[in-house]
Design a protein around this motif. Sequence first.
Motif, PDB file in Angstrom:
ATOM      1  N   TRP A  35       0.920  -1.252  -0.064  1.00 34.53           N
ATOM      2  CA  TRP A  35      -0.091  -0.079   0.027  1.00 34.53           C
ATOM      3  C   TRP A  35       0.933   1.215  -0.086  1.00 34.53           C
ATOM      4  O   TRP A  35       1.732   1.424   0.879  1.00 34.53           O
ATOM      5  N   VAL A 356     -12.683  -0.027  -5.912  1.00 29.77           N
ATOM      6  CA  VAL A 356     -11.412   0.233  -5.472  1.00 29.77           C
ATOM      7  C   VAL A 356     -11.078   0.054  -3.881  1.00 29.77           C
ATOM      8  O   VAL A 356     -11.845   0.532  -3.202  1.00 29.77           O
ATOM      9  N   GLN A 358      -9.393   0.876  -0.333  1.00 27.72           N
ATOM     10  CA  GLN A 358      -8.781   1.891   0.119  1.00 27.72           C
ATOM     11  C   GLN A 358      -8.515   1.578   1.764  1.00 27.72           C
ATOM     12  O   GLN A 358      -9.454   1.203   2.289  1.00 27.72           O
ATOM     13  N   THR A 387      -3.912   7.707   4.109  1.00 33.25           N
ATOM     14  CA  THR A 387      -4.847   7.262   3.313  1.00 33.25           C
ATOM     15  C   THR A 387      -3.923   6.482   2.335  1.00 33.25           C
ATOM     16  O   THR A 387      -3.182   7.296   1.328  1.00 33.25           O
ATOM     17  N   ARG A 389      -3.378   3.237  -1.148  1.00 37.16           N
ATOM     18  CA  ARG A 389      -4.198   2.402  -2.097  1.00 37.16           C
ATOM     19  C   ARG A 389      -3.145   1.318  -2.523  1.00 37.16           C
ATOM     20  O   ARG A 389      -1.845   1.516  -2.198  1.00 37.16           O
ATOM     21  N   LYS A 390      -3.622   0.274  -2.722  1.00 33.08           N
ATOM     22  CA  LYS A 390      -2.654  -1.098  -3.038  1.00 33.08           C
ATOM     23  C   LYS A 390      -1.937  -0.729  -4.387  1.00 33.08           C
ATOM     24  O   LYS A 390      -2.454  -0.089  -5.448  1.00 33.08           O
TER      25      LYS A 390
END
Length: 394
Positions: A35, A356, A358, A387, A389-390
């Motif tokens: 991430w 998606v 998160q 925060t 994302r992958k």
Amino acid sequence: MSIPQTPTPPYPEYSDAVLDAPANYGILEQLIGTWVNVNPNKSATGWGLHTTCMPSPGTNTETIFGIFHFLCEDYTEELSFAPVSGGVRNRGGTNEQFAGAIEYKQSVQRVSDGVGIHEEVGMYLWLNEMYNHAATEQSVIDDNGYPLISIGAGANGPNYVPPYSIARSGTIPHGSAIMLTGNFQQDVPGKPAFPTGTDSWSAPFVQSWPDLQIANAPNLASSPLAISPSMGASALLVPPNGNTAEAAPLNLDEPAPAWAFDKSLTVTQPDSNLTYFQRIVADQHYPYSVRPDLRLRDAIKDQNISKYTLIQLSSKHDGGPQGGILNTPFVKKFANVTEMSLNLWLETVIEDGQEVLQLQYEQIIFFEFMVGSNGQTTRWPHIQINTLRKKPAC
């Protein structure tokens, strides 16, 4: 698929075939991967943020009341999770637990210059895979059980029910090691709810955060504010003129109040609570310097989030089995880390018709060092939020 929060007795019977079965990672399986921050526009809400209070140079723990250094910095990070193959067997006689272990590694760099500011390694453990292991003829013979134990003993329990579904161990090079335990709530509709306006300041003084409590944490133990009551924070702040009738909470969705920038306070009101934490309110990151998780709120403000799962872990619980924190002697003496909690949201974001995943997290850690003028130890929040994302799989 809905994942039970706790296993339900009676448990399946143990056999050696379990040793060859794949590990069960439960809700933690969604974490597997790497991430990162995805912030092409370099917006403030796209970075992580930490607030940290530390002893000021020249101070000591015995004689100088609470003079502290404050840091609030944007950061970017890479947070990776990798599964440990096979269930990890914990033998408890009649009860056997096969933990699903996932290693994690966190590497954090300051946005302003790219310098590394935090490294951490550890494991998340899924604790809900339970089996019943009754005495067999072979175990009675091998372990000299006869005549104290008979074949089939334990077949009807008692069954141990894990009080927590998830544990996290971690180590950082400052010299602290953590064990956090807790639970999860899966597929909560909509997006996580964050407060606005004056509630952002005042609510933590009267109710636990977040509203959804699943880890049996002590009431109000982990305030999301970077200013604790022992640092002078209160639900209503008396203005510099001393008129208690005008006491009011901060509105963290409005500009910082004028007193935050009044340089004369250190002379005219050297012992005022406002003077004490004035620089935190005046920080360029305000309001995030005061309540970092408002950046999480603002990051998802315009997102379409259909559901989320909350993982909530703590080193301290309101009764029952506890987690804990260990520190090296230097850290224990000068900036003792006493408590930590984690709120981790796995959010399903709808973008261009696609789902998606998160990850948002908020870690609240308490240091204890120095004393106030009343002789009580001061609790200093150290908060991290981000925060992520992958990364796409290669």
